[in-house]
Write a protein that holds these residues in place. Structure first.
Motif, PDB file in Angstrom:
ATOM      1  N   GLY A 290       2.365   5.045  -7.325  1.00  0.00           N
ATOM      2  CA  GLY A 290       2.562   4.029  -6.287  1.00  0.00           C
ATOM      3  C   GLY A 290       1.270   3.439  -5.758  1.00  0.00           C
ATOM      4  N   HIS A 291       0.160   4.133  -5.981  1.00  0.00           N
ATOM      5  CA  HIS A 291      -1.103   3.620  -5.447  1.00  0.00           C
ATOM      6  C   HIS A 291      -2.034   3.084  -6.529  1.00  0.00           C
ATOM      7  CE1 HIS A 291       0.110   4.692  -1.470  1.00  0.00           C
ATOM      8  NE2 HIS A 291       0.489   5.869  -1.932  1.00  0.00           N
TER       9      HIS A 291
ATOM     10  N   CYS B 244      -1.196  -1.929   1.645  1.00  0.00           N
ATOM     11  CA  CYS B 244      -0.408  -0.717   1.412  1.00  0.00           C
ATOM     12  C   CYS B 244      -0.602   0.257   2.577  1.00  0.00           C
ATOM     13  CB  CYS B 244      -0.867  -0.081   0.105  1.00  0.00           C
ATOM     14  SG  CYS B 244       0.015   1.416  -0.348  1.00  0.00           S
TER      15      CYS B 244
ATOM     16  N   CYS C 106      -1.648   3.080   2.384  1.00  0.00           N
ATOM     17  CA  CYS C 106      -2.856   3.871   2.137  1.00  0.00           C
ATOM     18  C   CYS C 106      -4.112   3.142   2.589  1.00  0.00           C
ATOM     19  CB  CYS C 106      -2.970   4.222   0.655  1.00  0.00           C
ATOM     20  SG  CYS C 106      -3.418   2.838  -0.401  1.00  0.00           S
TER      21      CYS C 106
ATOM     22  N   CYS D 233      -1.345  -2.277  -3.882  1.00  0.00           N
ATOM     23  CA  CYS D 233      -0.833  -1.114  -4.616  1.00  0.00           C
ATOM     24  C   CYS D 233       0.593  -1.431  -5.078  1.00  0.00           C
ATOM     25  CB  CYS D 233      -0.763   0.110  -3.716  1.00  0.00           C
ATOM     26  SG  CYS D 233      -2.354   0.752  -3.187  1.00  0.00           S
TER      27      CYS D 233
END
Ligand SMILES: [Zn+2]
Length: 328
Positions: A164-165, A175, A177, A182
């Motif tokens: 997912g990243h 994102c 994060c 991402c």
């Protein structure tokens, strides 16, 4: 004498527990709320309660269980039985194996939830017979598990599979994060809902505005899918775009690992085939020079919401020193 195993898929919202015998027959299941916001002790009590209910229905007790396998949404140390970081549970450095063993009197083994789901699909689901596969769950977030040459690939410190990243578009949406573009920020259920909210806020012509009575905070990925299924072009474009970015992510994975299969699970993949078709088209398009995209089979998860709990049962049943998993 028959041996029994418990599998637990510990989610941020729900706990799914299943009991199986050593031939792989599932004898009972139970789903309850996790209630993560009420603290670790409460979550442990919920796990034990759900397990107890399942055991009672088969007239068994924890003393009859060989091992409990738990799939956990976060960074786990499978050897130490430690959860380093599980944001959905708000857990940091939780020695889950020791705590659950004290509660149940039964040996406990743990695995990352996406890895467990990959094992479930590999051994019992859409990945049966494959030597290498990638399982991707497209849900609120995006996660993955990787099987290479018949083994789960955990990577250094059990941190592999953060599909997912992967950055798909450096100029893309922010994102969770902190990075931009991402895969999770472009193709997850959250991303789809966010695009839908923008449509409502920008007052673009779409049935979504009627569906949410003009209140963008009510827009969910499921609502966007419903609008798309009713022929709304704007909603269809949102899903096609999410599938396009997912296709880029898959092309990167195929170029890197060339798996036999990529299995797509999670709630977003259950909402019609628009995303899947767009994903497949993009993958074929990007990889046409190498034809690698044609050599991989893209399919939906066969076990649905149960990939994780079946995988947790596999972890309980098969955790061996060499960590090879044996198909029942
Ligand atoms: Zn990210």
């Amino acid at each position: 004498m028959t041996k029994y195993y418990l599998g637990i898929d510990l989610g941020g919202t729900k706990i799914l527990t299943a009991l199986a015998d050593d031939r792989g027959a599932i004898l009972g299941k139970r789903k309850i709320m996790t209630e993560a916001n009420q603290g670790i002790a409460n979550v442990l009590a919920n796990i034990v309660h759900a397990s107890q209910v399942v055991l009672d229905t088969s007239s068994l007790s924890f003393a009859d269980i060989q091992r409990v396998g738990v799939g956990i949404p976060g960074w786990v140390d499978v050897e130490a039985g430690l959860v380093h970081h599980a944001p959905n549970l708000k857990w940091e450095q939780v020695p889950i194996t020791r705590l659950l063993e004290a509660e149940t009197g039964t040996p406990v083994v743990i695995e990352n939830d996406a890895n467990a789901a990959a094992l479930g699909e590999w051994l019992w689901g859409a990945g049966k017979g494959a030597c290498s596969l990638i399982y991707i769950t497209v849900s609120t977030g995006i996660g993955g598990g990787i099987i290479i040459d018949g083994r789960l690939h955990r990577g250094k410190d059990c941190r592999a599979g953060e599909i997912g990243h992967m950055i798909i578009d450096p100029k893309g949406s922010r994102c969770s994060c902190g990075n931009n573009g991402c895969l999770e920020a472009l193709s997850s259920g959250t991303a789809i809902a966010n695009r839908g909210k923008e449509v409502v806020e920008e007052r673009r012509p779409s049935i979504l505005i009627d569906f949410c009575q003009g209140d963008s905070s009510k827009v969910t990925a499921a609502l966007v899918s419903r609008a798309a299924q009713e022929g709304d072009h704007v909603a269809q474009e949102i899903l096609t775009t999410a599938g396009y970015y997912l296709g880029i992510g898959l092309a990167n994975l195929v170029n890197l690992l060339s798996p036999e299969k990529i299995i797509l699970g999670g709630g977003v993949m259950k909402a019609g085939d628009l995303i899947l078709e767009s994903t497949k088209c993009t993958l074929q398009d990007i990889t046409k020079a190498s034809s690698l995209g044609s050599s991989v089979e893209i399919c939906k998860a066969a076990l649905g919401d149960e990939s994780g709990v079946v995988g947790a049962l596999m972890v309980a049943r098969n955790r061996l020193p060499d960590d090879n998993f044996h198909i029942p």
